[in-house]
Design an enzyme around this catalytic site. Structure first.
Site, PDB file in Angstrom:
ATOM      1  N   VAL A  13       0.913  -1.058  -0.128  1.00 55.71           N
ATOM      2  CA  VAL A  13      -0.093   0.008   0.000  1.00 55.71           C
ATOM      3  C   VAL A  13       0.897   1.140  -0.147  1.00 55.71           C
ATOM      4  CG1 VAL A  13      -2.019  -1.229   0.997  1.00 55.71           C
ATOM      5  CG2 VAL A  13      -0.340   0.022   2.437  1.00 55.71           C
ATOM      6  N   SER A  14       0.394   2.348  -0.589  1.00 56.95           N
ATOM      7  CA  SER A  14       1.240   3.424  -0.853  1.00 56.95           C
ATOM      8  C   SER A  14       1.428   4.560   0.322  1.00 56.95           C
ATOM      9  CB  SER A  14       0.570   4.444  -2.124  1.00 56.95           C
ATOM     10  OG  SER A  14       0.654   3.687  -3.013  1.00 56.95           O
ATOM     11  N   THR A  15       0.355   4.299   1.253  1.00 57.39           N
ATOM     12  CA  THR A  15       0.437   5.131   2.447  1.00 57.39           C
ATOM     13  C   THR A  15       0.150   4.321   3.749  1.00 57.39           C
ATOM     14  OG1 THR A  15      -1.736   5.741   2.531  1.00 57.39           O
ATOM     15  CG2 THR A  15      -0.610   7.235   1.291  1.00 57.39           C
ATOM     16  N   GLN A  18      -3.459   3.392   4.699  1.00 59.30           N
ATOM     17  CA  GLN A  18      -4.154   2.406   4.017  1.00 59.30           C
ATOM     18  C   GLN A  18      -3.854   1.076   4.699  1.00 59.30           C
ATOM     19  OE1 GLN A  18      -2.254   3.259   0.303  1.00 59.30           O
ATOM     20  NE2 GLN A  18      -4.133   3.625  -0.721  1.00 59.30           N
TER      21      GLN A  18
END
Length: 159
Positions: A13-15, A18
């Site tokens: 996941v990018s952040t 998330q």
């Protein structure tokens, strides 16, 4: 007795905000249903556009050492958001005889049509990332400009 295939299961996941638990659960369930012995590699809070991701790097090293027979991901864009980076990774998989499975996309890397579909999906993934960047940049520029309409009916104060 036939030995189990060793899978490298990758989630990202990018952040940090998330949640990747849904990805991980579905990947683990897929491996159990298909009798894969697997190792989980999970990067949290790291963009797929970054070439240097700790768990992705560990997955690549295990591929190079011959510990992985198949890479399994939730979606192709979890592996990479750059077509150039993805194609380089895919070429490395092919050179090592490692297959690729996306559990939410019909990917079969053993056929020409499967490889074509994979390249199309990765191109759209890169396009989607570029559109997100464009929208965010536009939004930031817009928020710097003074918002609202000018008041055309200014009242003049009489003394």
């Amino acid at each position: 007795m036939i030995s189990e295939m060793k899978a490298g299961v990758y989630a990202r996941v990018s952040t940090n905000e998330q949640d990747m638990e849904k990805q991980i659960k579905e990947l683990e369930d897929y491996c159990k249903r298909n009798n894969y012995d697997y190792e989980l590699y999970a990067d949290k809070g790291i963009s797929g556009s970054k070439d240097n991701r700790p768990e992705f790097n560990r997955l690549q090293e295990d591929i190079r050492l011959g510990k992985i027979d198949v890479v399994i991901c939730y979606k192709i864009d979890r592996l990479s958001r750059s077509i150039q980076h993805f194609l380089h990774f895919f070429e490395e998989l092919q050179n090592k005889g490692v297959n690729l499975i996306s559990i939410t996309q019909p990917i079969d890397t053993t056929t020409p049509s499967g490889r074509l579909l994979l390249q199309i999906i990765s191109a759209f993934s890169e396009f989607e990332r570029a559109m997100i960047i464009e929208r965010v940049t536009f939004g930031k520029q817009r928020s710097k400009k003074k918002q609202g309409r000018k008041n055309k009916n200014k009242r003049i104060a009489f003394s």
